[in-house]
Design a protein around this motif. Structure first.
Motif, PDB file in Angstrom:
ATOM      1  N   MET A  72      -0.960   2.532  -4.196  1.00  0.00           N
ATOM      2  CA  MET A  72      -0.140   3.039  -3.118  1.00  0.00           C
ATOM      3  C   MET A  72      -1.002   3.173  -1.857  1.00  0.00           C
ATOM      4  SD  MET A  72       2.821   3.685  -4.610  1.00  0.00           S
ATOM      5  CE  MET A  72       3.829   5.000  -4.030  1.00  0.00           C
ATOM      6  N   PHE A  73      -0.364   2.956  -0.713  1.00  0.00           N
ATOM      7  CA  PHE A  73      -1.047   3.156   0.554  1.00  0.00           C
ATOM      8  C   PHE A  73      -0.041   3.686   1.565  1.00  0.00           C
ATOM      9  CE2 PHE A  73       0.414  -1.192   0.395  1.00  0.00           C
ATOM     10  CZ  PHE A  73       0.927  -1.457   1.651  1.00  0.00           C
ATOM     11  N   GLN A  74      -0.553   4.281   2.620  1.00  0.00           N
ATOM     12  CA  GLN A  74       0.316   4.899   3.617  1.00  0.00           C
ATOM     13  C   GLN A  74       0.395   4.047   4.869  1.00  0.00           C
ATOM     14  OE1 GLN A  74      -0.553   8.995   4.413  1.00  0.00           O
ATOM     15  NE2 GLN A  74       1.018   9.164   5.994  1.00  0.00           N
ATOM     16  N   LEU A  75       1.619   3.892   5.382  1.00  0.00           N
ATOM     17  CA  LEU A  75       1.880   3.268   6.680  1.00  0.00           C
ATOM     18  C   LEU A  75       2.794   4.222   7.434  1.00  0.00           C
ATOM     19  CD1 LEU A  75       2.731  -0.497   6.040  1.00  0.00           C
ATOM     20  CD2 LEU A  75       0.675   0.436   7.056  1.00  0.00           C
ATOM     21  N   GLY A  76       2.259   4.869   8.436  1.00  0.00           N
ATOM     22  CA  GLY A  76       3.068   5.830   9.177  1.00  0.00           C
ATOM     23  C   GLY A  76       3.605   6.888   8.245  1.00  0.00           C
ATOM     24  N   LYS A  77       4.924   7.041   8.232  1.00  0.00           N
ATOM     25  CA  LYS A  77       5.553   8.044   7.369  1.00  0.00           C
ATOM     26  C   LYS A  77       6.109   7.419   6.095  1.00  0.00           C
ATOM     27  CE  LYS A  77       6.493  11.441  10.843  1.00  0.00           C
ATOM     28  NZ  LYS A  77       7.135  12.712  10.943  1.00  0.00           N
ATOM     29  N   GLU A 124       2.118  -3.840  10.756  1.00  0.00           N
ATOM     30  CA  GLU A 124       1.086  -3.062  10.064  1.00  0.00           C
ATOM     31  C   GLU A 124       1.054  -3.403   8.577  1.00  0.00           C
ATOM     32  OE1 GLU A 124      -1.353  -1.074  11.333  1.00  0.00           O
ATOM     33  OE2 GLU A 124      -0.615  -1.890  13.226  1.00  0.00           O
ATOM     34  N   LEU A 125       2.219  -3.626   7.997  1.00  0.00           N
ATOM     35  CA  LEU A 125       2.292  -4.022   6.589  1.00  0.00           C
ATOM     36  C   LEU A 125       1.588  -5.358   6.375  1.00  0.00           C
ATOM     37  CD1 LEU A 125       3.363  -3.563   3.693  1.00  0.00           C
ATOM     38  CD2 LEU A 125       5.442  -4.783   4.409  1.00  0.00           C
ATOM     39  N   GLU A 126       1.822  -6.302   7.279  1.00  0.00           N
ATOM     40  CA  GLU A 126       1.154  -7.609   7.167  1.00  0.00           C
ATOM     41  C   GLU A 126      -0.365  -7.462   7.248  1.00  0.00           C
ATOM     42  OE1 GLU A 126       3.349  -9.834  10.217  1.00  0.00           O
ATOM     43  OE2 GLU A 126       4.028 -11.143   8.578  1.00  0.00           O
ATOM     44  N   LYS A 127      -0.840  -6.599   8.146  1.00  0.00           N
ATOM     45  CA  LYS A 127      -2.285  -6.349   8.239  1.00  0.00           C
ATOM     46  C   LYS A 127      -2.810  -5.764   6.930  1.00  0.00           C
ATOM     47  CE  LYS A 127      -2.363  -5.365  13.178  1.00  0.00           C
ATOM     48  NZ  LYS A 127      -2.502  -4.298  14.172  1.00  0.00           N
ATOM     49  N   ALA A 128      -2.075  -4.806   6.387  1.00  0.00           N
ATOM     50  CA  ALA A 128      -2.482  -4.186   5.125  1.00  0.00           C
ATOM     51  C   ALA A 128      -2.503  -5.221   4.005  1.00  0.00           C
ATOM     52  CB  ALA A 128      -1.529  -3.036   4.767  1.00  0.00           C
TER      53      ALA A 128
END
Length: 190
Positions: A1-6, A179-183
């Motif tokens: 799991m990872f966090q992106l914003g909220k 941001e998801l694509e970067k992650a």
């Protein structure tokens, strides 16, 4: 799991492959299961507004289910969802000449009669989003009716997050998706 914003995002949406294979599954996700499509509160008002345009496309069984239950129901756990026909098919399901289950809402959208594609939960599938007070959980939902979609996704090497790109942007916005694509790039690098 990872966090992106909220959001807290499951790595499965990056690692698992998926492409709907309607010729194999015949739209089983719309006719199997024991609950209707999850709905957001705002979507109930949209359903009310678009129903006159969607109704002519529905099967009589769907119209009857909607007349008896309403355009949406509240489940035992308080969640909003589409009504079902006899506890199985979504009330908005129609079938094409190959007996593939399709969404009447999406059919009206494709014909240009409405501007709303379908409930975001359907658009996002196989991703399920659970909203909590402080964040939303973004998870991959594995269901055996979609085994052929997993096989096709593997063959085409298309991860879940790319398959549902349009829906993720619809739900969370283009900046979130970027941001998801970067992650994904950093996560998937060897």
């Amino acid at each position: 799991m990872f966090q992106l914003g909220k959001t807290i995002v499951s790595e499965d949406i990056l690692e698992k492959d998926f492409v709907c294979n309607l010729s194999a599954c015949k739209g089983a996700c719309c006719i199997d299961g024991d609950a209707g499509a999850p709905l957001e509160e705002a979507e109930t008002r949209i359903l009310e507004a678009i129903y006159p345009k969607v109704k002519p496309l529905l099967r009589q069984e769907g119209i009857t289910a909607i007349e008896q239950q309403g355009l949406y129901i509240r489940s035992d756990d308080g969640e909003l969802e589409t009504p079902l026909i006899d506890g199985a098919d979504c009330a908005f399901v129609v079938f094409d000449d190959q007996n593939v289950a399709l969404c009447a809402i999406e059919q009206a959208y494709n014909k240009g009669e409405i501007s709303w594609k379908k409930p975001v939960s359907c658009h996002l599938y196989p991703i399920r989003v659970k909203d909590y007070t402080e964040f939303s959980a973004v998870n991959y939902h594995r269901w055996q009716v979609c085994d052929d979609a997993c096989t096709l996704g593997e063959a085409l090497q298309i991860p879940v997050y790319q398959f549902v790109k349009e829906a993720l942007i619809r739900k969370f916005g283009p900046d979130w998706y970027a941001e998801l694509e970067k992650a994904a790039k950093s996560f998937l690098q060897p």
